[in-house]
Enzyme design. Structure first.
Site, short mmCIF file in Angstrom:
data_model
loop_
_atom_site.label_atom_id
_atom_site.label_comp_id
_atom_site.label_asym_id
_atom_site.label_seq_id
_atom_site.Cartn_x
_atom_site.Cartn_y
_atom_site.Cartn_z
N ASP A 132 1.50 -1.29 0.20
CA ASP A 132 -0.37 0.35 -0.20
C ASP A 132 1.30 1.14 0.23
OD1 ASP A 132 -1.35 1.55 -0.03
OD2 ASP A 132 -2.87 1.56 2.04
N ASN A 171 2.87 5.25 -11.09
CA ASN A 171 1.06 5.55 -11.58
C ASN A 171 0.16 5.31 -10.85
OD1 ASN A 171 -0.10 4.73 -13.91
ND2 ASN A 171 0.23 2.90 -12.98
N TYR A 210 -9.14 14.20 -5.79
CA TYR A 210 -7.52 14.37 -7.32
C TYR A 210 -7.40 15.02 -7.65
CZ TYR A 210 -6.84 11.25 -11.11
OH TYR A 210 -6.10 10.69 -11.85
N LYS A 224 -3.27 15.55 -7.92
CA LYS A 224 -2.33 15.82 -9.39
C LYS A 224 -2.03 16.96 -9.58
CE LYS A 224 -2.80 11.60 -10.62
NZ LYS A 224 -1.82 11.03 -10.23
#
Length: 369
Positions: free
Chosen positions: A142, A169, A235, A239
């Site tokens: 994890d 990734n 998210y 990013k």
């Protein structure tokens, strides 16, 4: 207790012209009219027809070929000045670490490098979809847990050798409005999508820096980090942080360890289980990117040993100009693109698994009947 409602069905209905996009048109022109080889074929054909050198069609075609050739030369010089000289890459000597490599884009890259003779370590909390491929070693990890990352890094060093290529990734998507997310979900999202990059860099970069042959760090970000989107607050924030981390890291390594290359990947919507079910309002200007296309670009950049910024599809290369637009035009662009309504049909990885299970059970019922 009533059974839970079935997950929403992934939107279908692609038309026959769905594969046609602005990216396809640009690619055709880039490999034809805007390619130096093709451009110089035209004046040569005119000459083969005994056309004089001072004839207007000949002069126009030569001027066009010269302009295209000059553009390609300037582009090459710009890349060399911006990204420097490439490092030598020998896949037989490379140890590649890929986070989130059990499925999707990460799995594609891992399988390709494994088949080509590189030593590949995949870090993922999920089991690999196709089992361990040739040359690929799976480590259950994890990446949002710094202790697990440190432990697995020591195991990789012992089992496979010093990592020389790190591909960050791993990612997760909640796909919920901010007010509907728990603090635990937000923390998990930020830890997986942002903090994991710090954990892996701290675990693998020191050994990479000591390696005489250098190394490569690949950071997979997203255009959402630039424009943001409804239902993707966590998210998008992660990013945006990942892109900022990459730029700062690149600046530091350029000064302290110039033999380490960095590659930033900022794709649009990927056709992976991560964003399964997301609706794309305009596939002509914003086509869904296939993981195999991104994998090809990432592998080409890593193989060449160069620094790079990979953005696809076409609009992703110009997305930074969005912030230059007046606020009213930004709102209009968002409405036309449908960026804030695309997540209303989001299903995600778990929903996709539910759909597959339902289809499988339906097939069993039909056979039993």
């Amino acid at each position: 207790m009533p059974p839970p409602p079935p997950p929403p069905v992934h939107p279908q209905g692609d038309s026959w012209f769905a594969p046609i996009s602005i990216d396809l048109i640009v690619k055709v022109f880039k490999t034809s009219f805007f390619h130096p080889f093709i451009a110089w074929i035209i004046p040569l054909c005119f000459r083969a027809q005994n056309m004089f050198w001072d004839a207007p069609p000949m002069l126009v075609s030569i001027a066009w070929a010269s302009l295209i050739s000059l553009s390609w030369i300037v582009f090459g010089i710009n890349n060399r000045l911006a990204y420097g000289r490439p490092r030598e890459v020998d896949l037989s000597e490379e140890v590649i670490v890929i986070t989130g490599g059990a499925s999707g884009l990460g799995l594609l890259i891992a399988e390709v490098y494994g088949m080509r003779g590189a030593t590949v370590a995949v870090l993922d909390i999920e089991e690999m979809e196709n089992g361990e491929a040739r040359g690929v070693t799976y480590y259950k990890c994890d990446v949002s847990d710094k202790d697990q990352v440190a432990r697995v890094a020591a195991e990789i060093q012992k089992d496979l050798g010093t990592p020389t290529i790190l591909i960050n990734n791993a990612a997760i998507v909640n796909g919920k409005p901010l007010l509907e997310q728990s603090l635990a979900e937000i923390e998990k999202s930020l830890s997986t999508n942002l903090l994991s990059h710090f954990y892996t860099l701290k675990a693998f970069l020191p050994a990479m820096a000591r390696n005489e042959r250098g190394g490569t760090v690949v950071t997979v970000s997203s255009v959402i980090g630039t424009v943001g989107a409804a239902r993707l607050a966590d998210y998008a924030a992660a990013k945006a942080g990942v892109s900022a981390l990459h730029r700062s890291l690149t600046a530091e390594l350029r000064q302290s360890h110039p033999n380490i290359r960095t590659v930033l990947v900022t794709p649009g919507q990927l056709s992976t289980p991560l964003f399964y079910g997301v609706s794309t309002p305009n596939r002509f200007f914003a086509p869904v990117v296939e993981p195999v296309d991104v994998a090809k670009e990432v592998i080409a950049a890593v193989d060449s040993g160069r620094n790079a910024h990979l953005a696809m599809p076409l609009y992703a290369r110009w997305i930074d100009w969005y912030s230059v637009l007046p606020a009213s035009l930004q709102v209009l662009a968002r409405r036309l693109a449908g960026v804030d309504t695309a997540m209303t049909t989001f299903v995600g990885r778990e929903g996709m698994k539910g759909e597959k299970k339902m289809k499988k059970e339906s097939g069993f019922r039909i056979q039993a009947f």
